[in-house]
Design an enzyme around this catalytic site. Structure first.
Site, PDB file in Angstrom:
ATOM      1  CG  HIS A  65      12.700   3.186  -2.906  1.00 32.25           C
ATOM      2  ND1 HIS A  65      12.330   2.042  -3.573  1.00 32.25           N
ATOM      3  CD2 HIS A  65      11.557   3.696  -2.370  1.00 32.25           C
ATOM      4  CE1 HIS A  65      11.022   1.872  -3.457  1.00 32.25           C
ATOM      5  NE2 HIS A  65      10.533   2.854  -2.722  1.00 32.25           N
TER       6      HIS A  65
ATOM      7  CG  ASP B 131       7.065   0.400   1.176  1.00 36.36           C
ATOM      8  OD1 ASP B 131       6.564   0.749   0.095  1.00 36.36           O
ATOM      9  OD2 ASP B 131       7.478   1.212   2.023  1.00 36.36           O
TER      10      ASP B 131
ATOM     11  CG  HIS C 212       6.449   2.266  -3.428  1.00 36.67           C
ATOM     12  ND1 HIS C 212       5.889   2.905  -2.342  1.00 36.67           N
ATOM     13  CD2 HIS C 212       5.952   2.885  -4.527  1.00 36.67           C
ATOM     14  CE1 HIS C 212       5.090   3.875  -2.769  1.00 36.67           C
ATOM     15  NE2 HIS C 212       5.107   3.877  -4.090  1.00 36.67           N
TER      16      HIS C 212
ATOM     17  CG  ASP D  67       3.951   2.551   1.210  1.00 35.76           C
ATOM     18  OD1 ASP D  67       4.082   1.387   1.634  1.00 35.76           O
ATOM     19  OD2 ASP D  67       4.831   3.117   0.527  1.00 35.76           O
TER      20      ASP D  67
END
Length: 518
Positions: free
Chosen positions: A153, A188, A190, A276
């Site tokens: 990120h 991931d 995200h 995750d």
């Protein structure tokens, strides 16, 4: 050593290239588990130490080269990140942060991305492992692993989503010195927004992200976001809904990634293995098993292309350690037994003390029609890539001076942080509201796959977006000149010896520009 040796079990069955043995290196710093984001924060670097313990007790460390990464230096980080941002990360401490309120706000450092003791050293460590892994791939290793990396990120000038330095972008820049094309794949939960943004306008890096989409951090990753200018169709986003299971996930992953490998033909692959997306994650909402998650690693491994495996998210840390241990076994071509060997964290894996955990019975909100539509649309986008881009070979810039040292003699518990492993998975997690709050402020640059009307001014827009960030010969987004290699540069393969890069080696020209979304 034979792949079936050690305490882990039997070799994977040979199935084409996937069953073949690989030359694997693994980066680990015993200090990484000591860093502590703070009480109640879901990101726990201690999970890396737990993973390492499982690797040791499964006998996997003997089957690969284990290396301690050399910390990335300022100039290494500034190949992508802004100089003033790197200087801020280096200088800020818990004691001084109250005197730097404006800078904290400017660089988005605060609740999600807190200031903690050793913050800059932490960034140097995980970035050094990823760049070091890229260097090893450039020098003949088949697979390099850095479970401490994968912080996808972070942006050029700001922290985001528990990430401060984007080690993935730095590693890709290193790979581009030797490879015309690099593929980035993100599993991931995200969206891999920081990496996509960095390479949004280039055709030398393709980014593919499989992620939860909707009212969910970071709020980007729409299927309509396909890249811009030269990078059009080189960004692929696979938006998913809650509860996706192994079968549904692979019904997208394998056909899409198979087509990507066919049309893009990368020289190297970077796979971000954020855990995750596993069933039961504290911040996640998918329903993947560890085997289902690892099937992505197995599939990308089967193409026999240099592969960099990185960590990422993952907040039920006992399952993170399970997952990355199993995926290390997959990288080695080594099937691990489900019964977990005794280890220093054995009590955390009860009551079953097994490597695998069953997925839940949560509802899969991804309908067959939705999955078919996503797959069809993305395969259609890929069909518009008529051929892989080519790049002229010229003089190659000096490679990163990141010497590693063998980790065999390191004490993994040296300088153990007293609080780093106290809060395991039972502490009430921070909800996703803080991360979600930024969604409303995200302005996503979209370009419809069906419309080419904006192409006429594409070059002008790209030039404006990348103004001031054109790369020096040694990287993207840096105003610094190429740093010549000197006698202090250490050899990668033989720690402790000296190495000087020749001046007449080849280089890949046309380093991609950094695209900054506004």
């Amino acid at each position: 050593m034979d792949a079936s040796a050690g305490g882990g079990g039997n070799s994977l069955p040979t199935a084409g290239a996937d069953g073949a043995k690989r030359r694997v290196c693994y980066f680990y710093d015993a200090e990484v588990g000591n860093y502590y984001y703070g009480q109640g924060h879901p990101m726990k670097p201690h999970r890396i130490r737990m993973t390492h313990a499982l690797l040791a007790h499964y006998g996997l460390l003997d089957q690969m080269q284990v290396l301690k990464p050399h910390p990335a230096r300022d100039r290494d980080l500034c190949r992508f990140h802004a100089d003033d941002y790197v200087a801020f990360l280096r200088s800020v401490t818990p004691e001084t942060q109250q005197d730097q309120i404006r800078a904290l706000k400017r660089f988005n450092v605060g609740e999600d991305c807190p200031v903690f003791d050793g913050l800059y050293s932490f960034c140097q460590t995980y970035a050094g492992g990823s760049v070091g892994g890229a260097v090893k791939l450039n020098h003949g290793h088949d697979i390099a692993i850095n479970w401490a990396g994968g912080l996808h990120h972070a942006k050029k000038c700001e922290a985001s989503g528990f990430c401060y330095v984007n080690d993935i972008v730095l590693a890709i820049l290193e790979l581009l010195k030797y490879h015309q094309r690099v593929l980035y794949v993100d599993i991931d939960i995200h969206h891999g927004d920081g990496v996509e943004e960095a390479f949004y306008t280039t055709d030398r890096v393709m980014t593919v992200s499989f992620h939860k989409f909707g009212d969910y951090f970071p709020g980007t990753g729409d299927i309509r976001d396909i890249g811009h200018s030269k990078g059009k169709y080189y960004s692929l986003n696979v938006p998913l809904d809650d509860g996706i299971d192994d079968e549904s996930y692979q019904s997208l992953f394998k056909p899409i990634m198979g087509k990507v490998m066919e049309v893009f033909r990368p020289g190297a692959v970077v796979l971000q293995c954020g855990a995750d997306s596993l069933s039961g994650d504290r911040l996640g909402c998918f329903n993947l098993s560890i085997r289902g998650h690892a099937e992505c690693v197995r599939f990308m491994r089967s193409f026999n292309v240099p592969l960099l495996l990185l960590g990422g998210g993952g907040y039920t840390i006992r399952n993170v350690a399970r997952c990355w241990c199993y995926e290390t076994g997959v990288a080695l071509g080594h099937e691990l037994t489900d019964k977990m060997p005794p280890n220093e964290y054995f009590e955390y894996f009860g009551p079953d003390y097994t490597l695998h955990v069953a997925p839940s019975n949560m509802e899969n909100k991804n309908t067959r029609q939705q999955l078919d539509d996503i797959r069809s649309r993305l395969l259609d986008n890929l069909s518009k890539l008529r051929h892989a881009p080519s790049v002229q070979f010229q003089e190659r810039p000096p490679e990163a001076e990141l010497p590693e040292q063998d980790e065999d003699q390191e004490d993994p518990d040296e300088r153990h942080h007293a609080d780093s492993d106290v809060e395991m998975d039972d502490v009430k997690p921070l909800d996703d509201s803080g991360r979600r709050s930024s969604i409303q402020n995200v302005r996503v640059k979209r370009e419809s796959a069906e419309t080419d009307a904006a192409d006429q001014d594409g070059n002008r827009v790209a030039a404006e977006n990348t103004k001031g960030t054109e790369p020096a010969a040694d990287g993207v987004g840096s105003s610094k000149q190429t740093v010549p290699t000197d006698a202090s540069a250490m050899a990668i393969d033989e720690p402790g010896s000296l190495k000087v890069e020749p001046d007449n080696s080849n280089k890949l020209q046309d380093q991609p520009s950094v695209h900054q979304k506004t």
